[in-house]
Design a protein around this motif. Structure first.
Motif, PDB file in Angstrom:
ATOM      1  N   PHE A   8       0.840  -1.201   0.000  1.00 53.56           N
ATOM      2  CA  PHE A   8       0.000   0.000   0.000  1.00 53.56           C
ATOM      3  C   PHE A   8       0.873   1.248   0.000  1.00 53.56           C
ATOM      4  O   PHE A   8       0.654   2.177  -0.772  1.00 53.56           O
ATOM      5  N   PRO A  44      -3.085   3.209  -4.879  1.00 54.30           N
ATOM      6  CA  PRO A  44      -4.025   2.847  -3.808  1.00 54.30           C
ATOM      7  C   PRO A  44      -5.356   2.338  -4.337  1.00 54.30           C
ATOM      8  O   PRO A  44      -5.941   1.427  -3.760  1.00 54.30           O
ATOM      9  N   LEU A  87      -8.287   6.559   1.576  1.00 55.82           N
ATOM     10  CA  LEU A  87      -8.112   7.290   0.318  1.00 55.82           C
ATOM     11  C   LEU A  87      -9.075   8.470   0.253  1.00 55.82           C
ATOM     12  O   LEU A  87      -8.689   9.593  -0.111  1.00 55.82           O
ATOM     13  N   ALA A  96      -8.947   0.754   3.219  1.00 59.47           N
ATOM     14  CA  ALA A  96      -8.065   1.484   2.298  1.00 59.47           C
ATOM     15  C   ALA A  96      -8.847   2.553   1.549  1.00 59.47           C
ATOM     16  O   ALA A  96      -8.346   3.666   1.350  1.00 59.47           O
ATOM     17  N   VAL A 127       1.116   4.356  -2.582  1.00 61.30           N
ATOM     18  CA  VAL A 127       0.999   5.770  -2.213  1.00 61.30           C
ATOM     19  C   VAL A 127       2.196   6.539  -2.770  1.00 61.30           C
ATOM     20  O   VAL A 127       2.051   7.639  -3.337  1.00 61.30           O
TER      21      VAL A 127
END
Lengths: 310, 451
Positions: free
Chosen positions: A90, A266, A290, A286, A94
């Motif tokens: 992750f 992401p 976001l 997630a 990013v």
């Protein structure tokens, strides 16, 4: 509806102001009726899914033993969030998006602004043709654009890999390739917005600047740009949010190259978690993260915009 | 919302508001009711006007529409409604998993062997052990094992997909190359091919296809999962797998093979133009070749995989089975169709017009062989090779996270293309990832290689 009116008339209005009440109440009824479609859509397509995502993000599916007896839902509070923010995949995604944004946002917005100013300048000819030419890529659906560029990038099929200094589908070339697709696609859209804003700059102001001896460049920098600053910030907000949500282009390019991993951004991470790994809790966490980051960044940009224009 | 909850209205105004809200809520409920009625009527119309039982099915199998059409025309008891999904990991599994969660799954779902245990963990499949136990003896052992991960039967196998070697027989013959019988000879053949044509390579190791490498590890007889003491033993970094990984890393390092993906436009062009001289594929890849490079008729031949140390063994890549939903109201009718699909000789006859079906139901092999038109492949008859390959399929168990694992594998393999990682390194990371993710989901896991 008709049943509620007598109650309103005899009770509420009399208490509040004693005036004629039916009219106001009927207006209120109309307002509710007119707002209902929006309210229902907002509730059904935004609020309910967001609430459900928040709910999902607090739970995880727990299996036991071999897992063949099916899952049970377990409350894990912020466990999913902890998993996501400590997941190197992750964080890598990013990082990719941050790098992408740093390159693409100034490049695309700068390009759009320059083109808009050029077309807006007094010397430009065939304005409509230029406007259309630059805007046209926006009319191409994102997936189609991704496919077209994918073929153009493919060695042995498209010409770009034999011209470009780096393999456009290789590990180092893939980010510039995605930036290129997004810039190609979105520059015209932003250009139109900026150009429209430039049209509203009062002509007297521009004439005054010319009388004061300002050349075209000085006029653009000192008169036109400050006049359309709010529009520039709106474009910036949209572009930053778009960058954070980067999904279509890399997803399409995945079928052309292994350089785009399934967690490359992401958004792809969310997709992979939910629909490949089947971990809805992690996917929800997630996507909530976001969404939060998008909201915070937009707020920050709008705040700066508001302060500047004061 | 708070207002609506707020108990006694304090004034008429408030009451008016409340009643408007009531109206809204009623409107909403009516809408929901309509949806509900719609879905109920969907369930209720289990019978067609002609009195046949309606069975819904989701699948992404090429040609399923033709099988369903033939079945519906062949009898009056059951009508199958087919909904074609996007292929497997491109959306099919996601759609099915979502439907299972929402309890509106179709009666019949598509599950590939590698995906079956993962779909099973959703709890959405119906156990059919008793219903199909009579079929066991006539099914390919490899396929039958694959639908019985825990000793209970969960799906009806459709085809088997042993891996084989497709090669450019015309080019091999023209340059006097022998078909490599083991992996060491495969390496020297790769050197020869590059010497003959510097622009060509013997094959590609598709870094973007986790199921390919799984098939290679399967051939090396090193299962990534085993069931032991009601736990999953996970051993992705086992000796056979690591040996396979090292071997391919050496070929990649020596620039003897490409590392591009298969199935892409670029790959199709390379296959057609003689830049790739072979394909390590499954039985169904014959259909892919037919479709992707139809003008290559008379160039390609099929043979069994090169072996490790002369031991005849092969893995499978893919292969489909069909399962009945746990929520199905008409499991008997669904099974009627699945029995027909699995065992009726009409199915391989229909398939012969567009693919080289290798039925999991052994009596249908002869039908498939007879119906095959031939003409595309040179050399040994393709069904002889496929039959031999099927006999060589070794033991293997797919784990409950296999689909997610393919995606992890592809991600870890990705930097190998530029030398940022190696296959053995990637494999070791994948082992750690797999154990962590399985433990994280609450499964009982024993780490392989630790005992």
């Amino acid at each position: 509806m008709s049943r509620s009116l007598p109650g309103a008339r005899s009770g509420g209005r009399a208490v509040l102001d004693g005036g004629p009440s039916g009219r106001t109440s009927r207006l209120g009824g109309a307002a509710v009726l007119l707002c209902a479609p929006f309210a229902l859509l907002l509730l059904g397509t935004v609020l309910a899914p967001v609430t459900y995502a928040l709910y999902l993000s607090l739970f995880t599916e727990r299996l036991s033993g071999l897992g063949f007896s099916g899952p049970s839902s377990v409350f894990v509070a912020f466990g999913n969030y902890a998993d996501v923010v400590t997941d190197p995949d992750f964080l890598h995604g990013v990082g990719n998006v941050a790098l992408y944004a740093v390159i693409q946002v100034p490049l695309m917005l700068g390009g759009a602004l320059v083109v808009a100013l050029l077309i807006d300048s007094a010397v430009a000819r065939l304005k409509q043709v230029w406007l259309l030419a630059v805007f046209l890529p926006y009319a191409v659906p994102g997936v189609i654009a991704g496919l077209i560029w994918g073929y153009l990038y493919s060695p042995g099929i498209g010409p770009i890999s034999s011209i470009a200094p780096i393999d456009p589908l290789g590990a180092n070339g893939i980010l510039p390739s995605v930036v290129n697709i997004a810039t190609w696609q979105w520059m015209g859209y932003n250009m139109i917005i900026f150009y429209t804003a430039l049209q509203t700059v009062p002509r007297e102001l521009l004439e005054a600047a010319r009388v004061d001896g300002a050349g075209p460049i000085r006029t653009a920098l000192s008169v036109k740009l400050p006049s359309i600053r709010p529009t520039l910030f709106v474009g910036l907000v949209f572009t930053i949010i778009g960058a954070l949500q980067l999904f279509t282009e890399p997803l399409v390019l995945r079928s052309f190259t292994g350089a785009v991993t399934s967690t490359w951004t992401p958004s792809l991470y969310v997709y992979d978690s939910a629909f490949v790994a089947g971990d809805y809790g992690r996917a929800a966490a997630a996507s909530v993260l976001l969404g939060l980051v998008s909201a915070v960044l937009s707020a920050v940009v709008m705040r700066i915009s508001a302060r500047r224009s004061r | 919302m708070d207002e609506a909850r707020g108990g006694e209205p304090r004034s008429g105004e408030r009451r008016a508001t409340v009643s408007r809200r009531t109206l809204l809520r009623t409107a909403g409920a009516t809408g929901a009711g309509a949806v509900l009625a719609g879905s109920l009527s969907g369930c209720a119309s289990r019978e067609t006007s002609a009195g046949a039982t309606r069975v819904t099915m989701w699948s992404w199998l090429t040609g399923m529409d033709r099988y369903v059409e033939a079945f519906n025309a062949s009898q009056r008891e059951v009508v199958v409604d087919l909904n074609v999904l996007a292929g497997g990991l491109s959306g099919g599994y996601a759609q099915q998993t979502n439907a299972i969660r929402a309890h509106n799954a179709p009666d019949i779902m598509h599950v590939e062997y590698q995906g079956l245990p993962q779909v099973l963990t959703t709890g959405g499949l119906r156990e059919i052990t008793e219903d199909v136990s009579d079929l066991a003896a006539d099914y390919s052992a490899a396929a039958w094992r694959s639908v019985r991960p825990d000793g209970r039967t969960w799906a009806v196998p459709f085809d088997v997909a042993p891996m084989v070697l497709y090669y450019r027989k015309d080019l091999f013959d023209a340059h006097g190359l022998a078909v490599p019988s083991d992996w060491e000879r495969f390496r020297t053949t790769a050197e020869e091919v590059r010497r003959i044509d510097p622009a060509a390579r013997l094959t590609t190791f598709p870094l973007n296809d986790g199921s390919f490498f799984a098939g290679m590890a399967w051939q090396a007889r090193d299962p990534w999962w085993r069931i032991r003491d009601n736990s999953w033993e996970v051993d992705i970094g086992g000796a056979g797998t690591l040996r396979t990984a090292r071997y391919w890393q050496e070929l990649i390092d020596a620039d003897l093979v490409r590392s591009q993906g298969t199935g892409t436009q670029d790959w199709i062009a390379a296959m057609h133009e003689g830049r790739l001289w072979s394909l390590l594929g499954a039985a169904w890849s014959a259909g892919t070749l037919h479709k992707s490079i139809p003008r290559d008729s008379g160039r390609w031949a099929v043979t069994t995989l090169p072996t490790w140390d002369g031991v005849p063994s092969t893995g499978m890549q893919g292969g489909s089975a069909f399962a009945v939903s746990a929520d199905s109201d008409v499991p008997e009718a669904a099974l009627t169709f699945l029995r027909w699909l699995g065992t009726d000789p009409e199915v391989p006859r229909i398939a012969a017009s567009f693919t080289t079906l290798l039925p999991a139901y052994v009596p249908n092999r002869a039908v498939a062989r007879e119906s095959y038109r031939g003409g595309y492949f040179l050399g040994e008859p393709i069904y002889d090779v496929l039959d031999e390959a099927t006999r060589r399929v070794s033991d293997w168990t797919w784990g409950p996270t296999a689909l997610g694992l393919f995606s992890t594998l592809e991600n870890r393999f990705s930097p190998v293309a530029t030398g940022g990682s190696t296959l053995p390194e990637a494999i070791e990371r994948v082992q750690r990832d797999a154990v962590r993710s399985m433990r994280g989901s609450g499964l009982s896991v024993i780490e392989g290689g630790s005992t």
